[in-house]
Design a protein around this motif. Structure first.
Motif, PDB file in Angstrom:
ATOM      1  N   THR A 335       0.854  -1.186   0.000  1.00 41.36           N
ATOM      2  CA  THR A 335       0.000   0.000   0.000  1.00 41.36           C
ATOM      3  C   THR A 335       0.891   1.237   0.000  1.00 41.36           C
ATOM      4  O   THR A 335       2.099   1.149   0.256  1.00 41.36           O
ATOM      5  N   ILE A 336       0.291   2.382  -0.267  1.00 37.44           N
ATOM      6  CA  ILE A 336       1.008   3.665  -0.214  1.00 37.44           C
ATOM      7  C   ILE A 336       0.480   4.449   0.975  1.00 37.44           C
ATOM      8  O   ILE A 336      -0.727   4.653   1.118  1.00 37.44           O
ATOM      9  N   ASP A 337       1.388   4.876   1.828  1.00 37.74           N
ATOM     10  CA  ASP A 337       1.032   5.592   3.053  1.00 37.74           C
ATOM     11  C   ASP A 337       1.500   7.038   2.954  1.00 37.74           C
ATOM     12  O   ASP A 337       2.704   7.303   2.816  1.00 37.74           O
ATOM     13  N   GLY A 338       0.554   7.961   3.042  1.00 32.75           N
ATOM     14  CA  GLY A 338       0.899   9.382   3.048  1.00 32.75           C
ATOM     15  C   GLY A 338       1.482   9.886   1.739  1.00 32.75           C
ATOM     16  O   GLY A 338       2.109  10.946   1.721  1.00 32.75           O
ATOM     17  N   GLY A 339       1.352   9.134   0.683  1.00 34.77           N
ATOM     18  CA  GLY A 339       1.810   9.577  -0.632  1.00 34.77           C
ATOM     19  C   GLY A 339       3.245   9.232  -0.944  1.00 34.77           C
ATOM     20  O   GLY A 339       3.579   8.944  -2.098  1.00 34.77           O
ATOM     21  N   LYS A 340       4.125   9.219   0.070  1.00 40.53           N
ATOM     22  CA  LYS A 340       5.553   9.061  -0.183  1.00 40.53           C
ATOM     23  C   LYS A 340       6.166   7.790   0.421  1.00 40.53           C
ATOM     24  O   LYS A 340       7.380   7.592   0.321  1.00 40.53           O
ATOM     25  N   LYS A 341       5.337   6.959   1.031  1.00 39.02           N
ATOM     26  CA  LYS A 341       5.870   5.737   1.646  1.00 39.02           C
ATOM     27  C   LYS A 341       5.183   4.509   1.063  1.00 39.02           C
ATOM     28  O   LYS A 341       3.950   4.422   1.071  1.00 39.02           O
ATOM     29  N   LEU A 342       6.008   3.584   0.573  1.00 41.55           N
ATOM     30  CA  LEU A 342       5.519   2.297   0.102  1.00 41.55           C
ATOM     31  C   LEU A 342       5.636   1.301   1.253  1.00 41.55           C
ATOM     32  O   LEU A 342       6.736   1.075   1.775  1.00 41.55           O
ATOM     33  N   VAL A 343       4.509   0.727   1.665  1.00 41.85           N
ATOM     34  CA  VAL A 343       4.488  -0.224   2.775  1.00 41.85           C
ATOM     35  C   VAL A 343       4.218  -1.618   2.207  1.00 41.85           C
ATOM     36  O   VAL A 343       3.155  -1.865   1.630  1.00 41.85           O
ATOM     37  N   ILE A 344       5.189  -2.519   2.378  1.00 43.18           N
ATOM     38  CA  ILE A 344       5.100  -3.883   1.859  1.00 43.18           C
ATOM     39  C   ILE A 344       4.928  -4.835   3.034  1.00 43.18           C
ATOM     40  O   ILE A 344       5.731  -4.812   3.972  1.00 43.18           O
ATOM     41  N   THR A 345       3.893  -5.672   2.982  1.00 40.35           N
ATOM     42  CA  THR A 345       3.637  -6.643   4.044  1.00 40.35           C
ATOM     43  C   THR A 345       3.717  -8.050   3.470  1.00 40.35           C
ATOM     44  O   THR A 345       3.032  -8.370   2.492  1.00 40.35           O
ATOM     45  N   CYS A 346       4.572  -8.886   4.068  1.00 38.29           N
ATOM     46  CA  CYS A 346       4.790 -10.253   3.591  1.00 38.29           C
ATOM     47  C   CYS A 346       4.519 -11.241   4.719  1.00 38.29           C
ATOM     48  O   CYS A 346       5.052 -11.089   5.818  1.00 38.29           O
ATOM     49  N   GLU A 347       3.729 -12.251   4.438  1.00 39.86           N
ATOM     50  CA  GLU A 347       3.484 -13.306   5.421  1.00 39.86           C
ATOM     51  C   GLU A 347       4.618 -14.324   5.345  1.00 39.86           C
ATOM     52  O   GLU A 347       5.011 -14.750   4.263  1.00 39.86           O
ATOM     53  N   LYS A 348       5.146 -14.704   6.490  1.00 41.39           N
ATOM     54  CA  LYS A 348       6.242 -15.666   6.537  1.00 41.39           C
ATOM     55  C   LYS A 348       5.753 -17.054   6.120  1.00 41.39           C
ATOM     56  O   LYS A 348       4.645 -17.464   6.481  1.00 41.39           O
ATOM     57  N   ALA A 349       6.588 -17.769   5.389  1.00 39.42           N
ATOM     58  CA  ALA A 349       6.247 -19.142   5.007  1.00 39.42           C
ATOM     59  C   ALA A 349       6.223 -20.048   6.227  1.00 39.42           C
ATOM     60  O   ALA A 349       5.497 -21.050   6.250  1.00 39.42           O
ATOM     61  N   ASN A 350       7.020 -19.704   7.243  1.00 38.49           N
ATOM     62  CA  ASN A 350       7.051 -20.456   8.498  1.00 38.49           C
ATOM     63  C   ASN A 350       6.577 -19.548   9.629  1.00 38.49           C
ATOM     64  O   ASN A 350       7.393 -18.906  10.304  1.00 38.49           O
ATOM     65  N   PRO A 351       5.258 -19.429   9.829  1.00 36.79           N
ATOM     66  CA  PRO A 351       4.739 -18.548  10.882  1.00 36.79           C
ATOM     67  C   PRO A 351       5.319 -18.899  12.242  1.00 36.79           C
ATOM     68  O   PRO A 351       5.517 -20.065  12.573  1.00 36.79           O
ATOM     69  N   GLY A 352       5.591 -17.872  13.033  1.00 42.25           N
ATOM     70  CA  GLY A 352       6.141 -18.066  14.364  1.00 42.25           C
ATOM     71  C   GLY A 352       7.654 -18.012  14.423  1.00 42.25           C
ATOM     72  O   GLY A 352       8.227 -17.950  15.504  1.00 42.25           O
ATOM     73  N   GLU A 353       8.323 -17.996  13.257  1.00 42.17           N
ATOM     74  CA  GLU A 353       9.787 -17.933  13.224  1.00 42.17           C
ATOM     75  C   GLU A 353      10.229 -16.477  13.195  1.00 42.17           C
ATOM     76  O   GLU A 353       9.940 -15.748  12.247  1.00 42.17           O
ATOM     77  N   LEU A 354      10.926 -16.031  14.238  1.00 46.34           N
ATOM     78  CA  LEU A 354      11.450 -14.670  14.271  1.00 46.34           C
ATOM     79  C   LEU A 354      12.797 -14.643  13.572  1.00 46.34           C
ATOM     80  O   LEU A 354      13.679 -15.437  13.874  1.00 46.34           O
ATOM     81  N   TRP A 355      12.951 -13.717  12.643  1.00 44.15           N
ATOM     82  CA  TRP A 355      14.177 -13.633  11.851  1.00 44.15           C
ATOM     83  C   TRP A 355      15.220 -12.795  12.584  1.00 44.15           C
ATOM     84  O   TRP A 355      14.899 -11.732  13.133  1.00 44.15           O
ATOM     85  N   PRO A 356      16.490 -13.219  12.599  1.00 43.50           N
ATOM     86  CA  PRO A 356      17.544 -12.388  13.198  1.00 43.50           C
ATOM     87  C   PRO A 356      17.874 -11.170  12.342  1.00 43.50           C
ATOM     88  O   PRO A 356      18.450 -10.205  12.821  1.00 43.50           O
ATOM     89  N   ARG A 357      17.543 -11.209  11.075  1.00 49.83           N
ATOM     90  CA  ARG A 357      17.738 -10.093  10.144  1.00 49.83           C
ATOM     91  C   ARG A 357      16.804 -10.319   8.975  1.00 49.83           C
ATOM     92  O   ARG A 357      16.230 -11.402   8.802  1.00 49.83           O
ATOM     93  N   VAL A 358      16.619  -9.309   8.140  1.00 54.46           N
ATOM     94  CA  VAL A 358      15.686  -9.429   7.016  1.00 54.46           C
ATOM     95  C   VAL A 358      16.382  -9.878   5.745  1.00 54.46           C
ATOM     96  O   VAL A 358      15.783 -10.533   4.895  1.00 54.46           O
ATOM     97  N   LYS A 359      17.687  -9.561   5.610  1.00 52.07           N
ATOM     98  CA  LYS A 359      18.435  -9.929   4.410  1.00 52.07           C
ATOM     99  C   LYS A 359      19.141 -11.253   4.620  1.00 52.07           C
ATOM    100  O   LYS A 359      19.583 -11.578   5.709  1.00 52.07           O
ATOM    101  N   GLU A 360      19.283 -12.003   3.535  1.00 55.02           N
ATOM    102  CA  GLU A 360      20.039 -13.248   3.617  1.00 55.02           C
ATOM    103  C   GLU A 360      21.512 -12.938   3.886  1.00 55.02           C
ATOM    104  O   GLU A 360      22.051 -11.968   3.386  1.00 55.02           O
TER     105      GLU A 360
END
Length: 360
Positions: A335-360
């Motif tokens: 979605t676009i928030d306030g005109g200048k922010k792109l907000v991307i929401t992704c559901e994890k393939a393994n729900p409940g797993e907290l990632w130590p970082r977002v990048k591989e």
């Protein structure tokens, strides 16, 4: 056999030889009977290769061995009771030394991830000194430690007067996260039941054992199906005992409000990266990409793959990100928030797993 051979393809004999070639001592009762009181107790590698669901001893035996529990990271595999032989030369907790060969393998570790985690706590494993060096840690040094096996101990409940000085501990691969082993959800659920909020994330297979601290430190029986039952007395009492222990530690160390450090991007906080920010919940990850001017939807393309996100704007790449873990492509939105922010929401393939970082 070459080092390139996948560990899963190794036979039992090849695996033991691979470990011995790297200096790991594997104790077989027939080879080491004169040096150990563990006559008749198989090595951890042998026990795991001979598990029989109908033959799991539940209490102390004549050989002096003590039961402890394996929690596989694969949820489809049952919890199993194994046995640790009595420690040669007296008391103490011998489980870390005994299970060490199970964590010795040929998997390489992610050194860049280690450097990000270097300021965090390595609880009593071999990496504690290496972690202090931060960016000076070499891949060769880390992989050498991983090849030998390194065991970390996590207290589910501390010994105290109220539990007859008997603590319960999880024993895990200290570099399981760095090897990118799968999360162990049942171990995390066990920690949640003991009052840890947020609970720690465990990776790969773990073991659980009971240790008495008085009159001497020693291993005590801990059995699957009995001590792992949600209604087990020690587990029901654990949250209150852990709160009391933490309060006493705060009093002794003059700390107030001490708690576990939050995982990256959790508890409503965002992690700022070069050209985006991210946060996470148990089941999803959110990315926020800022633009200088109002975003023209017609000029915007957002593409989702299993472990990749790309953003193209006005024909130019705005973001190309390879994710730490997989996402459910069909459940991703933007979605676009306030005109200048792109907000991307992704559901994890393994729900409940907290990632130590977002990048591989």
């Amino acid at each position: 056999m070459t080092e390139e051979k996948d560990e899963k393809e190794m036979t039992f004999t090849e695996r033991e030889q691979w470990l011995r070639d790297r200096g790991v001592e594997i104790v077989n009762p027939g080879q080491k009977a004169a040096e150990s009181a563990a006559d008749g107790v198989l090595s951890i590698t042998q026990q795991l290769s001979k598990l029989d669901v109908d033959n799991e001893p539940q209490g102390p035996q004549a050989d002096g061995s003590v039961p402890f529990v394996l929690i596989p990271c694969d949820d489809t595999k049952p919890l199993r009771t194994l046995r640790v032989p009595p420690k040669s030369g007296g008391g103490g907790d011998w489980i870390p030394d005994y299970i060490k060969p199970h964590f010795a393998d040929s998997k390489s570790i992610d050194v860049s991830l280690l450097q990000q985690q270097a300021t965090k706590h390595f609880a009593g494993g071999q990496l504690e000194d290496l972690a202090k060096n931060g960016n000076q840690i070499s891949a060769a040094a880390m992989n050498a430690v991983a090849a030998e096996g390194s065991v970390e101990t996590f207290p589910l409940v501390h010994p105290s007067v109220s539990n007859n000085s008997q603590g319960v501990y999880i024993y895990l691969d200290e570099v399981g996260l760095l090897k990118k082993l799968p999360p162990n959800r049942r171990a995390t659920q066990l920690a949640t039941g003991c009052g840890y909020h947020p609970p720690p994330q465990f990776y790969g297979d773990v073991f659980v054992g009971r240790v008495g601290s008085k009159p001497v430190l020693r291993n005590l029986p801990f059995c699957a199906g009995i001590d792992t039952d949600p209604a087990a007395p020690w587990l029901l009492a654990a949250p209150q005992e852990n709160v009391a222990w933490q309060q006493e530690m705060n009093r002794v160390t003059n700390r107030q409000g001490a708690s576990q450090p939050a995982h990256a991007g959790t508890e409503g906080t965002q992690v700022e990266e070069d050209n985006y920010a991210w946060s996470q919940e148990d089941d999803d990850v959110e990315l926020v990409v800022s633009f200088d001017n109002d975003i023209d939807k017609k000029q915007l393309k957002v593409k989702f793959l299993s472990k990749n996100i790309s953003v193209i704007y006005q024909g130019n790449p705005k973001l190309s990100l390879k994710l730490y873990a997989a996402i459910d492509v069909d459940a991703c939105t933007w979605t676009i928030d306030g005109g200048k922010k792109l907000v991307i929401t992704c559901e994890k393939a393994n729900p409940g797993e907290l990632w130590p970082r977002v990048k591989e």
